[in-house]
Write a protein that holds these residues in place. Structure first.
Motif, PDB file in Angstrom:
ATOM      1  N   GLU A 108      -3.118   5.057  -0.261  1.00 57.03           N
ATOM      2  CA  GLU A 108      -3.866   3.497  -0.143  1.00 57.03           C
ATOM      3  C   GLU A 108      -4.075   3.078   1.238  1.00 57.03           C
ATOM      4  O   GLU A 108      -5.123   2.601   1.844  1.00 57.03           O
ATOM      5  N   LEU A 110       0.755  -1.282   0.137  1.00 59.41           N
ATOM      6  CA  LEU A 110       0.096  -0.009   0.013  1.00 59.41           C
ATOM      7  C   LEU A 110       0.804   1.187  -0.122  1.00 59.41           C
ATOM      8  O   LEU A 110       1.827   1.457   1.000  1.00 59.41           O
ATOM      9  N   GLU A 137      -7.281   2.609   3.338  1.00 55.66           N
ATOM     10  CA  GLU A 137      -7.586   1.491   4.330  1.00 55.66           C
ATOM     11  C   GLU A 137      -7.972   1.408   5.548  1.00 55.66           C
ATOM     12  O   GLU A 137      -8.853   1.201   6.156  1.00 55.66           O
TER      13      GLU A 137
END
Length: 186
Positions: free
Chosen positions: A104, A100, A108
């Motif tokens: 990202e 990630l 999350e």
């Protein structure tokens, strides 16, 4: 305990302390500053040439590894620090061990709802989205960096590097010998 002492960090870097020295887990002073939201310390370290893309490496099962300073800023919801890292030239495409990028990772954490303040995480995601767009448009101007000083083996300045880490770890430098930059007690 850790401490946020930008003036002491500046003094140590002027004396030749290596701002990019890492401990056994890959943590440099800037990584530590990012973990604890030490914005003033981070600014001094970036100006002294600290690697804004340094990744940690715990190597322990179940822990997310290879986190950059930007990942740590996102994790804590530290918007001001994240902006500083972006201006310092952070590569926002570097991924952690879960694959990630910082953006990202922020998404999350927001989705999971497990990490602290959702509003702060959204603010960090906004900072990252704007920075990525600006970088794509080549409008992002990084903070000017000085070349990080190199340490001289056996010349006494290596102790300045140790002193920087000791200071970031909360050690007392009452025994610092400024003539030889040797830490006699901590």
């Amino acid at each position: 305990t850790h401490t946020n002492r930008p003036n002491l960090i500046k003094m140590l870097t002027m004396a030749g302390a290596d701002v990019n020295v890492a401990n056994h887990k890959g943590c440099t002073p800037l990584v530590v500053a990012s973990q604890f939201n030490y914005v003033a310390a981070a600014k001094v370290l970036i100006e002294a040439g600290a690697n804004v893309d340094q990744q940690d490496f715990h190597g322990e099962p179940g822990l997310v590894d290879r986190m950059t300073c930007s990942h740590f800023a996102v994790c804590g919801g530290h918007e001001e620090l994240l902006r500083l890292l972006v201006r310092g030239g952070a590569n926002l495409r570097v991924t952690n061990s879960s694959g990630l990028s910082p953006l990202e990772f922020a998404r999350e954490l927001i989705e999971r709802g497990q990490q602290g303040n959702k509003k702060a995480l959204k603010a960090c995601a906004d900072v990252l989205e704007k920075a990525l767009k600006a970088a794509a448009d080549k409008e992002q101007a990084p903070i000017p960096k000085k070349q990080a000083p190199t340490t001289k083996q056996g010349g006494g300045k290596v102790a300045g590097t140790a002193a920087a880490f000791l200071t970031m770890s909360g050690a007392s430098l009452g025994g610092l010998d400024p003539a030889g930059w040797k830490c006699s007690k901590y």
